[in-house]
Design a protein around this motif. Sequence first.
Motif, PDB file in Angstrom:
ATOM      1  N   GLY A   1       2.404   7.518   2.671  1.00  0.00           N
ATOM      2  CA  GLY A   1       3.987   5.865   2.038  1.00  0.00           C
ATOM      3  C   GLY A   1       4.076   6.070   3.178  1.00  0.00           C
TER       4      GLY A   1
ATOM      5  N   TRP B   1       1.138   4.310  -2.765  1.00  0.00           N
ATOM      6  CA  TRP B   1       1.057   5.477  -2.884  1.00  0.00           C
ATOM      7  C   TRP B   1       2.237   6.749  -3.535  1.00  0.00           C
TER       8      TRP B   1
ATOM      9  N   THR C   1      -6.302  14.652   0.047  1.00  0.00           N
ATOM     10  CA  THR C   1      -5.804  13.818  -0.884  1.00  0.00           C
ATOM     11  C   THR C   1      -6.493  15.313  -2.125  1.00  0.00           C
TER      12      THR C   1
ATOM     13  N   LEU D   1      -0.385  11.982  -0.722  1.00  0.00           N
ATOM     14  CA  LEU D   1       0.278  10.284  -0.564  1.00  0.00           C
ATOM     15  C   LEU D   1       1.476  10.209   0.199  1.00  0.00           C
TER      16      LEU D   1
ATOM     17  N   ARG E   1      -3.803   7.046   7.536  1.00  0.00           N
ATOM     18  CA  ARG E   1      -4.863   6.698   6.830  1.00  0.00           C
ATOM     19  C   ARG E   1      -5.981   7.989   6.323  1.00  0.00           C
TER      20      ARG E   1
ATOM     21  N   GLY F   1      -5.179  10.284   4.555  1.00  0.00           N
ATOM     22  CA  GLY F   1      -6.082  10.851   2.564  1.00  0.00           C
ATOM     23  C   GLY F   1      -7.415  11.460   2.649  1.00  0.00           C
TER      24      GLY F   1
ATOM     25  N   LYS G   1       0.775  -1.033   0.098  1.00  0.00           N
ATOM     26  CA  LYS G   1       0.092   0.189   0.056  1.00  0.00           C
ATOM     27  C   LYS G   1       1.236   0.908   0.135  1.00  0.00           C
TER      28      LYS G   1
END
Length: 113
Positions: free
Chosen positions: A79, A34, A90, A75, A84, A87, A30
């Motif tokens: 990473g 990202w 984003t 992102l 989370r 995000g 994951k």
Amino acid sequence: MRALLIFAALLGLACVGFGAFGAHGVSDPKAQEWLRTGALYGFVHVLAVFAAERYGSPVPPALFLAGVVVFSGSLFAMGFGAPRWFGAITPIGGLSFMAGWAALAWAVARRQA
């Protein structure tokens, strides 16, 4: 405009570095995704800054750069381990990309041949 181009070049450098780190420096799939996505979108829009520069309006390049900072930056942060929920910002960067493309279309349409 010169400052925008310098900033774009530095963001391009960062996108290459984060993309390379995603390919070689992390094992979590994951996080790799990202970093890869952030690098791809960031690098494409950094190049768009240089292409848009010829139309004279600083608006499209500024929107593209804001998008790189917010979209790709969020992102990249995830990473590297940011929560989370980070995000959630984003899509704001994605909207900035879209606004940049709309502003570029407007600038091209208004330009005299």
